[in-house]
Design an enzyme around this catalytic site. Structure first.
Site, PDB file in Angstrom:
ATOM      1  N   GLY A 206      -1.669   8.494   1.617  1.00 41.11           N
ATOM      2  CA  GLY A 206      -1.808   9.728   2.379  1.00 41.11           C
ATOM      3  C   GLY A 206      -1.529   9.687   3.848  1.00 41.11           C
ATOM      4  O   GLY A 206      -0.727   8.915   4.342  1.00 41.11           O
TER       5      GLY A 206
ATOM      6  N   ASP B 162      -8.386   9.233  23.066  1.00 40.41           N
ATOM      7  CA  ASP B 162      -9.074   9.503  21.806  1.00 40.41           C
ATOM      8  C   ASP B 162     -10.174   8.472  21.565  1.00 40.41           C
ATOM      9  O   ASP B 162     -10.264   7.845  20.515  1.00 40.41           O
ATOM     10  CB  ASP B 162      -8.080   9.502  20.646  1.00 40.41           C
ATOM     11  CG  ASP B 162      -8.621  10.265  19.448  1.00 40.41           C
ATOM     12  OD1 ASP B 162      -9.673  10.937  19.596  1.00 40.41           O
ATOM     13  OD2 ASP B 162      -8.017  10.193  18.374  1.00 40.41           O
TER      14      ASP B 162
ATOM     15  N   GLY C  65       0.812  -1.199   0.000  1.00 39.86           N
ATOM     16  CA  GLY C  65       0.000   0.000   0.000  1.00 39.86           C
ATOM     17  C   GLY C  65       0.850   1.256   0.000  1.00 39.86           C
ATOM     18  O   GLY C  65       2.031   1.229   0.267  1.00 39.86           O
TER      19      GLY C  65
ATOM     20  N   GLY D 147      -1.655   9.035   7.434  1.00 43.40           N
ATOM     21  CA  GLY D 147      -2.116   8.038   8.384  1.00 43.40           C
ATOM     22  C   GLY D 147      -3.216   7.175   7.799  1.00 43.40           C
ATOM     23  O   GLY D 147      -4.142   6.811   8.496  1.00 43.40           O
TER      24      GLY D 147
END
Ligand SMILES: *[C@@H]1O[C@H](CO)[C@@H](O)[C@H](O)[C@H]1NC(C)=O
Ligand SMILES: *[C@@H]1O[C@H](CO)[C@@H](O)[C@H](O)[C@H]1NC(C)=O
Ligand SMILES: *[C@@H]1O[C@H](CO)[C@@H](O)[C@H](O)[C@H]1NC(C)=O
Ligand SMILES: *[C@@H]1O[C@H](CO)[C@@H](O)[C@H](O)[C@H]1NC(C)=O
Ligand SMILES: *[C@@H]1O[C@H](CO)[C@@H](O)[C@H](O)[C@H]1NC(C)=O
Ligand SMILES: *[C@@H]1O[C@H](CO)[C@@H](O)[C@H](O)[C@H]1NC(C)=O
Ligand SMILES: *[C@@H]1O[C@H](CO)[C@@H](O)[C@H](O)[C@H]1NC(C)=O
Ligand SMILES: *[C@@H]1O[C@H](CO)[C@@H](O)[C@H](O)[C@H]1NC(C)=O
Ligand SMILES: *[C@@H]1O[C@H](CO)[C@@H](O)[C@H](O)[C@H]1NC(C)=O
Length: 670
Positions: free
Chosen positions: A349, A465, A346, A351
């Site tokens: 962009g 978070d 892969g 994160g």
């Protein structure tokens, strides 16, 4: 005579003559310079002549004249008088005319002698032994004379009367001057040999002669008298290519042939063996090129390999590998071995998460940091550090990381069913079967994880978070808490930690936001928002709301609750499935989490027990009464009771079982 031009041929004629005696007129044969001795029937000498010849300037050619005597009872003598003194002669005898042979002059009827060199004058005498008595019938005379070689052919007829011959020819030699070549060459004006000629000394007396040089022909005494002979035209002496050169020629062979090219030499032959060196050269060149190529590529790959290793080391350092090693070694080295796994797949962009397939077929999720984002690199390292300490069923598993690529990569277990956010907000109602029971389970599992992080982990961890985007669901809707990038290891000897405020708008603890004091209660607040989200199916931030309510639906929720209109805002699906009592309890727990002051919020332990209790309660028979708002209100008033002893033994028992589960997550499945 091979070269009549060169030689001055002096023809000496002896005419029967005016000066001779009358008696001799009846006699046949050569007069004057022929010696003759004739007899009659009575064997008396009838005629005799012994001539004398002198040639002061020109010597008699010694090699082109012969002295010849003809007769069958004959001996003849020649005497040199001027120049070289000499005497020689020959004897000719025969008994019968049948014995003589035409053309042969070897002593029978004819004999001959050689003329010596440098003869300028001679006397000839001829005589007989028996006065021709025995041979008179066929040979009454003897003859002797000097004649040019090969011009006189003896015949038996000559024995009779010499065939009335009147002339014989004599060859006289000549030369230039009376000097040798070396002497003559000194005076070039008087030197007789011209261009392309050679001088040679005359061998029959003084003086010299000239000859055209080899390859030339013509008169050597004339200027430009000697002309080049075009051998190629005249004799074509070459096998293939002939070049005429001044005085000579050369032969050559065209390309691909070898030999001297001369017809008399080796000629020209095709060269069959020339291919071999060509093949050898080609082979040599290709081998050396191959060696060069191999060497070059070996060097290239070696260089590249070293470069790649260097680059990896650089990336490893740049991606915080060393920092991570330090952090991990602070604890123990047991996890170091697993930190360099993962597959490089892969790209993209900031994160971003990719789905990847390892070589063994395992499907994994790969999170890739943004290039050059230092803070994100730090988050990655933080996440690795924290996740490596957690082994919990409801926490997404970190399988490995790769720090030797340009950007660090984290490899997680692949959780198939997307995020909770997706299920609540973006999927259409029909495709999502997120039932109330699922939601409750997700809440319980997430609470369990947070409770574990806050109290069971050592040191405690604050996630910082918690939000629906960070709760992943597998195919059984089991929650997997992810994204520990912002999480903090919370030192046990501190009750709060001052940090830069970090979190997601809408989920952010307002107290933490104002004071920057991070405590576990910040997670509790975020979890409260999550509960509201589960209950109402609305986003944490609702931009489409009026200004006042825009910031967070939590405020909307709180408002709605105070107005006792809980069921107006609860998700339709939840209302249909959930039992009113449960929903109310759930709402109360959420409200508790969302207290403005952190101290007033319950701990995750308590919340986990509470929610677990709700699940237990579901097993009992409940009266579904969605419309009884009074009931709701009274239940809301009983919050404190619920915390203190309302759950009773069943709740704590449930919590105990979950704690066990948390501590030893692999003991049993869900
Ligand atoms: C000389 O004569 C004989 C016979 O008469 C003849 O066979 C021969 O060829 C002659 N030779 C020359 C040189 O004339
Ligand atoms: C040759 O003949 C001439 C004339 O008859 C005479 O003067 C001379 O002496 C003779 N020479 C010899 C060597 O007999
Ligand atoms: C030599 O030749 C002549 C003719 O040229 C001939 O008449 C004669 O018989 C020959 N003599 C001999 C011996 O053959
Ligand atoms: C030579 O001369 C004699 C007399 O003059 C003559 O009888 C004879 O026939 C001649 N011979 C030849 C061959 O001419
Ligand atoms: C050579 O010839 C010249 C004249 O032709 C004469 O004067 C000289 O004496 C001669 N030399 C000899 C050695 O015969
Ligand atoms: C060379 O020869 C020419 C002609 O015969 C003559 O005039 C001249 O004197 C000669 N020169 C010498 C050096 O003998
Ligand atoms: C002179 O030239 C002729 C023709 O080339 C040759 O036959 C002869 O032998 C030559 N003489 C000398 C003395 O070289
Ligand atoms: C050259 O020589 C070869 C043999 O050596 C022969 O077969 C060929 O015919 C010759 N060619 C010529 C033009 O003479
Ligand atoms: C033959 O002569 C030609 C013309 O001068 C020259 O080009 C060639 O090289 C000569 N070949 C040999 C073998 O001397």
């Amino acid at each position: 005579m091979s070269l009549p031009l060169i030689f001055l041929q002096l023809v000496v004629a002896w005419l029967l003559g005016a000066v001779s005696m009358a008696a001799s007129q009846a006699l046949p044969g050569c007069e004057n310079h022929c010696a003759r001795d004739c007899y009659n029937k009575q064997y008396l000498r009838e005629y005799y002549n012994d001539p004398w010849m002198t040639s002061a300037k020109f010597p008699i050619s010694n090699d082109q004249n012969k002295f010849i005597a003809v007769g069958c009872d004959t001996y003849a003598v020649i005497k040199g008088s001027q120049g070289q003194k000499y005497t020689t002669g020959c004897l000719s005898l025969c008994d019968s005319i049948d014995n003589v042979i035409n053309g042969s002059c070897s002593g029978i009827g004819c004999c001959q002698a050689i003329i010596p060199k440098e003869v300028r004058s001679f006397n000839i005498t001829v005589n007989s032994y028996e006065k021709h008595a025995n041979v008179w019938d066929f040979n009454p005379c003897s003859y002797a004379f000097v004649v040019e070689d090969n011009t006189y052919n003896f015949s038996s007829l000559d024995l009779k009367n010499f065939q009335n011959r009147t002339t014989v020819s004599v060859v006289l030699d000549w030369s230039v001057g009376n000097e040798t070549c070396d002497e003559a060459r000194k005076n070039q004006t008087s030197y007789a040999c011209k261009e392309n000629s050679e001088c040679y000394n005359f061998d029959n007396g003084p003086g010299y002669r000239c000859n055209c040089s080899e390859g030339y022909e013509g008169n050597p005494y004339l200027s430009n008298g000697c002309q080049d002979i075009d051998e190629c035209m005249i004799s074509s002496p070459c096998n293939m290519t002939c070049h005429n050169l001044p005085g000579t020629y050369n032969c050559s062979c065209p390309k691909g042939f070898e030999g001297d090219g001369s017809k008399h030499g080796s000629g020209c032959r095709q060269i069959p063996s020339k291919r071999l060196p060509l093949v050898n050269i080609a082979l040599g060149i290709s081998i050396s090129m191959l060696v060069l190529l191999l060497g070059g590529s070996w060097l290239y790959w070696g260089f590249r390999h070293r470069k790649i290793i260097k680059l990896r080391e650089k990336f490893f350092e740049q991606n915080g590998g060393i920092m991570l090693q330090q952090q991990l070694s602070k604890r123990d080295g047991s996890l170091q071995s697993s930190e360099r796994h993962g597959s490089d797949s892969g790209s993209g962009g900031q994160g971003t998460v990719y789905k990847g397939i390892l070589q063994d077929g395992t499907i994994v999720a790969i999170k890739k940091s943004k290039i050059g984002d230092k803070s994100q690199v730090l988050q990655f390292i933080n996440e690795i550090t924290i996740l490596s300490q957690i082994n919990h069923t409801n926490v997404v598993k970190l399988l490995g990381c790769c720090l030797e690529t340009q950007v660090p990569l984290l490899v997680y277990e692949f959780v198939t069913n997307g995020t909770l956010y997706d299920h609540i907000h973006t999927r259409s109602r029909s495709s999502s079967s997120l039932t109330w029971e699922n939601r409750l389970c997700i809440a319980i599992e997430t609470a369990g994880v947070l409770s574990y992080l806050h109290s069971a982990a050592d040191p405690p961890i604050i996630h910082r978070d918690i939000k629906s985007n960070n709760i992943l669901l597998d195919e059984n809707y089991t929650a997997k808490v992810s994204d520990f990038g912002a999480s903090k290891l919370f030192p046990t000897d501190q009750t709060q930690l001052t940090t830069l405020v970090q979190g997601t708008l809408g989920y952010l603890d307002p107290e933490y936001f104002h004071t920057s004091q991070l405590t576990e209660k910040s997670d509790v607040y975020s979890f409260g928002v999550l509960l509201v989200e589960l209950l109402t199916g609305k986003k944490a931030i609702c931009y489409d709301r009026p200004e006042k309510e825009k910031f967070s639906h939590v405020f909307c929720f709180l408002d709605e609750k105070e107005k006792d209109r809980l069921f107006e805002i609860v998700d339709e699906q939840v209302i249909n499935e959930g039992k009113a009592e449960q929903l109310k309890e759930f709402a109360i727990v959420a409200k508790g989490c969302l207290e403005v002051k952190g101290d007033e919020r319950p701990t995750m332990n308590e919340i986990a027990m509470e929610l677990q209790g709700l699940k237990m309660v579901e097993k009992h028979q409940w009266v579904k009464d969605n419309n009884n708002l009074e009931e709701t209100r009274s239940l809301l008033g009983e919050v404190s009771v619920a915390y203190s002893d309302g759950g009773g033994t069943s709740i704590s028992a449930a919590y105990d079982s979950m704690t066990n589960h948390v501590i030893s997550p692999f003991d049993g499945g869900r």
